[in-house]
Design a protein around this motif. Sequence first.
Motif, PDB file in Angstrom:
ATOM      1  N   THR A   9       0.831  -1.210   0.000  1.00 57.03           N
ATOM      2  CA  THR A   9       0.000   0.000   0.000  1.00 57.03           C
ATOM      3  C   THR A   9       0.863   1.256   0.000  1.00 57.03           C
ATOM      4  O   THR A   9       1.817   1.372   0.779  1.00 57.03           O
ATOM      5  CB  THR A   9      -0.927   0.012   1.226  1.00 57.03           C
ATOM      6  N   ILE A  32      -1.279  -6.174   5.607  1.00 54.68           N
ATOM      7  CA  ILE A  32      -0.955  -4.966   4.849  1.00 54.68           C
ATOM      8  C   ILE A  32       0.495  -4.561   5.086  1.00 54.68           C
ATOM      9  O   ILE A  32       0.984  -4.569   6.217  1.00 54.68           O
ATOM     10  CB  ILE A  32      -1.893  -3.806   5.238  1.00 54.68           C
ATOM     11  N   VAL A  55      -2.431  -1.209  -3.769  1.00 51.53           N
ATOM     12  CA  VAL A  55      -3.482  -0.242  -3.429  1.00 51.53           C
ATOM     13  C   VAL A  55      -2.831   1.105  -3.147  1.00 51.53           C
ATOM     14  O   VAL A  55      -1.721   1.172  -2.599  1.00 51.53           O
ATOM     15  CB  VAL A  55      -4.295  -0.685  -2.192  1.00 51.53           C
ATOM     16  N   THR A  57      -3.812   4.824  -1.222  1.00 49.27           N
ATOM     17  CA  THR A  57      -4.743   5.727  -0.541  1.00 49.27           C
ATOM     18  C   THR A  57      -4.374   7.135  -0.981  1.00 49.27           C
ATOM     19  O   THR A  57      -3.204   7.512  -0.976  1.00 49.27           O
ATOM     20  CB  THR A  57      -4.677   5.602   0.990  1.00 49.27           C
ATOM     21  N   VAL A 130      -9.118  -1.131   2.557  1.00 51.93           N
ATOM     22  CA  VAL A 130      -7.925  -1.316   1.729  1.00 51.93           C
ATOM     23  C   VAL A 130      -7.832  -2.760   1.259  1.00 51.93           C
ATOM     24  O   VAL A 130      -7.513  -3.034   0.086  1.00 51.93           O
ATOM     25  CB  VAL A 130      -6.655  -0.901   2.513  1.00 51.93           C
ATOM     26  N   ALA A 134      -7.982  -4.137  -2.671  1.00 57.60           N
ATOM     27  CA  ALA A 134      -6.926  -4.936  -3.301  1.00 57.60           C
ATOM     28  C   ALA A 134      -7.500  -6.017  -4.204  1.00 57.60           C
ATOM     29  O   ALA A 134      -6.839  -6.468  -5.148  1.00 57.60           O
ATOM     30  CB  ALA A 134      -6.045  -5.562  -2.223  1.00 57.60           C
TER      31      ALA A 134
END
Length: 378
Positions: A9, A32, A55, A57, A130, A134
């Motif tokens: 991430t 994660i 992913v 953010t 999250v 994915a």
Amino acid sequence: MPLGRKIRTLIVDDSAMVRKILSMGLSQDPEIEVVGTAADPRVAMQYLVKDKPDVITLDLEMPNMDGLTFLRGLMSKSPIPTVVISSQTQRSAQATVDALAAGAVDVIAKPKMELGGGLNTMMESIAQRVKVAARAQVGQAPAKAPFGQGGMPQRVAPAVTQRSLPPVAAAAAGDIPTWMIAIGASTGGVQALTHVLEAMPVSTPPIVIVQHMPEGFTASFANRLDQTCALRVREAKDGDVLENGLVLIAPGGPRHMKIQPKGNRFVVELVEGPEVCFSRPAVDVLFKSVAQHAKGRVSSAILTGMGRDGAEGQLAIRLSGGRTVAQDEASCVVFGMPHAAAEVGAPEKLVPLSEMPSWLLNSCPKAGARSGLESYRV
């Protein structure tokens, strides 16, 4: 993403405090791995060159390049599931809706700068979103409805001919509706709903919608649709009357949306209550009220989204004699809600998003059918 590997991430936000909170919070989840943080999209691009994350953010209001411009470029060249982390202002709400329409998977309200159990609970929710992101299918945005003269949408969905559409009763807004359409959606729903609603003619029966979205964003979503659709689209208010050609979207926040009879009409009722299927407003609450009061004179659809919300409500609609459909897996961003509905036997069939507008229109009453009971069977 390979099985067994942590979800890589990347956090993109101009606030050092938010980057720290998100990084610490997401890193606590064993599934994660935070591979980096970036203060603006230009720094983020350096990470993308080195190693593509699973992913992202993304904050939208940043220096050098705004998040929306970055997202549009990303989705056009190398799509990555993206979760927007947005503040709740009118300006950011509009940008967030634009980001969801551009392909962002989800939107989450920016965590508040406070310590304690509230922040921990919020971070657990963000981590869960999250992980769902994915698994999302991104990069294949649905085709928009074609536009006619004056920039108004034509009244036919792409790949649907005028001959194949049913003669939906040509009713004025003031006429008493004899049918309604109810739709539920969550993750990926902004794009899916845009595709469906832009294909609907002004003679469409009233449409009521629950789209999972944080408080403060649904009004901007409704306004955006109102500008691009032949239909009138509004964020619902308590007491709103259902009318032909009108779409009412449940406001995000602390209340559920139901329909209630009032004389020979139906009106919206916004009621407080606990979350249902971890959601408020919940599709199940709306659908069950529709099943109770519409007496089978309804077509319902469950579109892309995570979780199980809407499954039991759509089953109730089917058992009441209403029409039911759900989006198929191949065209979903997340197949959770349609899959849950199919597991309990709620939808009559699963259809691609491209066929959803014509399915809904074909399930509505024939032109001239005054009782609302005679409908096309598809």
